[in-house]
Write a protein that holds these residues in place. Sequence first.
Motif, short mmCIF file in Angstrom:
data_model
loop_
_atom_site.label_atom_id
_atom_site.label_comp_id
_atom_site.label_asym_id
_atom_site.label_seq_id
_atom_site.Cartn_x
_atom_site.Cartn_y
_atom_site.Cartn_z
N GLN A 121 75.71 21.81 2.63
CA GLN A 121 74.77 21.01 3.40
C GLN A 121 75.20 19.54 3.38
OE1 GLN A 121 71.39 22.02 5.04
NE2 GLN A 121 72.97 23.57 5.23
N TRP A 122 75.34 18.96 4.58
CA TRP A 122 75.67 17.54 4.69
C TRP A 122 74.40 16.74 4.92
CZ3 TRP A 122 80.36 18.05 8.57
CH2 TRP A 122 81.45 18.58 7.88
N LYS A 123 74.39 15.51 4.43
CA LYS A 123 73.22 14.65 4.63
C LYS A 123 73.11 14.25 6.10
CE LYS A 123 75.50 10.24 3.57
NZ LYS A 123 75.47 9.04 2.68
N TYR A 124 71.91 13.86 6.49
CA TYR A 124 71.64 13.50 7.88
C TYR A 124 72.39 12.23 8.29
CZ TYR A 124 69.12 11.23 11.71
OH TYR A 124 68.80 10.57 12.87
N ARG A 125 73.17 12.35 9.35
CA ARG A 125 73.87 11.21 9.96
C ARG A 125 73.87 11.39 11.46
NH1 ARG A 125 79.42 11.72 6.86
NH2 ARG A 125 78.79 13.88 7.19
N ARG A 126 73.86 10.30 12.17
CA ARG A 126 73.83 10.36 13.64
C ARG A 126 74.75 9.28 14.20
NH1 ARG A 126 70.20 12.69 17.11
NH2 ARG A 126 68.79 13.17 15.37
N LEU A 127 75.52 9.64 15.25
CA LEU A 127 76.38 8.67 15.91
C LEU A 127 75.54 7.70 16.72
CD1 LEU A 127 79.23 11.03 17.23
CD2 LEU A 127 79.22 9.66 15.14
N PRO A 128 76.06 6.50 17.00
CA PRO A 128 75.31 5.54 17.82
C PRO A 128 74.98 6.15 19.20
CG PRO A 128 77.19 4.47 16.78
CD PRO A 128 77.35 5.94 16.53
N GLY A 129 73.79 5.88 19.69
CA GLY A 129 73.36 6.42 20.98
C GLY A 129 73.27 5.35 22.04
N LEU A 130 72.95 5.78 23.25
CA LEU A 130 72.81 4.86 24.37
C LEU A 130 71.42 4.23 24.41
CD1 LEU A 130 74.49 7.02 27.18
CD2 LEU A 130 75.55 5.26 25.75
N GLN A 131 70.44 4.88 23.78
CA GLN A 131 69.07 4.38 23.84
C GLN A 131 68.26 4.94 22.68
OE1 GLN A 131 68.07 7.18 27.46
NE2 GLN A 131 66.16 6.78 26.34
N ASP A 132 67.11 4.33 22.44
CA ASP A 132 66.14 4.87 21.50
C ASP A 132 65.20 5.80 22.26
OD1 ASP A 132 67.15 3.33 19.38
OD2 ASP A 132 65.89 1.61 19.94
#
Length: 394
Positions: A101-112
């Motif tokens: 299990q990897w910890k939560y990560r997210r790539l930069p997005g275009l919007q919130d």
Amino acid sequence: MNYKFWQKKKDTAPKKKKSKGREWTDAIIFAVVAATIIRVFFIEAYTIPSGSMERSLLIGDFLFVSKVNYGARIPMTPVAFPFAHHTMPLTGTKAYWDGVQWKYRRLPGLQDIKRNDVVVFNFPEGDTVALEAQDGNYYQMVMQSNRQAVHASYTIVSRPVDKRENFIKRCIAIAGDTISMVDGLAIVNGKKTPLVGTGGFSYLVEFKSDDINVGLFQEQGFKVSQVSQTGWQFEGTPDMIATLKKSEYVKSVQEMLTQKDSYDQAIFPHDPNRRWNLDNYGPIIVPKKGWTVKLDSNTMPMYERSIRIYEGNKLEKVGADWVINGKKATEYTFKMDYYWMMGDNRHQSADSRYWGFVPEDHIVGKALFIWMSFDNEGSWFSKIRWSRIFKGIH
């Protein structure tokens, strides 16, 4: 031996040709890897399985969900069978291995995420599942019965965040907002937010005569069922009902709502001290990253699950005190943003009113457009809803 002559002979020697089997294997591996990358980081297909988003989205709509808009989530369960979500299609066994299990990560997005965005997310209460219960919510089942009975009747399994069931709803409130509902109307930060032209509601329609051709109203898009000789239940948008009221055949139209102070145990946070129901509840503050909440008997029914399950803390009640990770605590600061999701078909939707907040690590992506749509009636060709193909989602 002349080295240059030997090297030239080696370079011009014919290469061994790949067998057909090897070529097919290489092509399949490349296709699987490429499709997986596209599906995880860019765009994914999704099918509407229920009527909770009517009139915006219909059962049989096939749509594309963007991973780029909000930023692609790095897989949290990396060891999984390609193209299968949580269950293998033929064997019914798990399609992933949760040993890593990897910890939560997210790539930069275009919007919130914005209010009124149509969002696909992992079902927050999908951490525990009764397999044979089809669409049954384990926690609702335990509430209606008891834990021992549910565990005796069903196979109970747990699922990691990114392998929980995918849901699609409209984001009504974002992190930091205050949400409530009065007589079926959502109120966000004190401002009434009616659904315009999209959401379906239930109405009791009384006609002046029992000689009514309801098929004409069904052709206009209403869902109709008879409740008395001259009374009918109509499901439609407020705009459709406004037109219906002008009909010379209509005697009265009354929205079907649950009365205030009528307690419904199924409604979040399932607290008998809050007389809340489907149409009347709140106010509730949606947690925001960095927001600090006081821990007491008033707030804990709403935020205990977020602190314990979604943010991974060991939370205990010791006497009159709350203990977090072994330390006495009188307040808690949230580590993630949360959202309040609701279906457009308000009286036929299992949404945040039943199971509360959606954490940011459960967000899958933004619904973009419908690429195909099938009705369940008529011939194969007539089943295609041509007017919905490549229709944007608003």
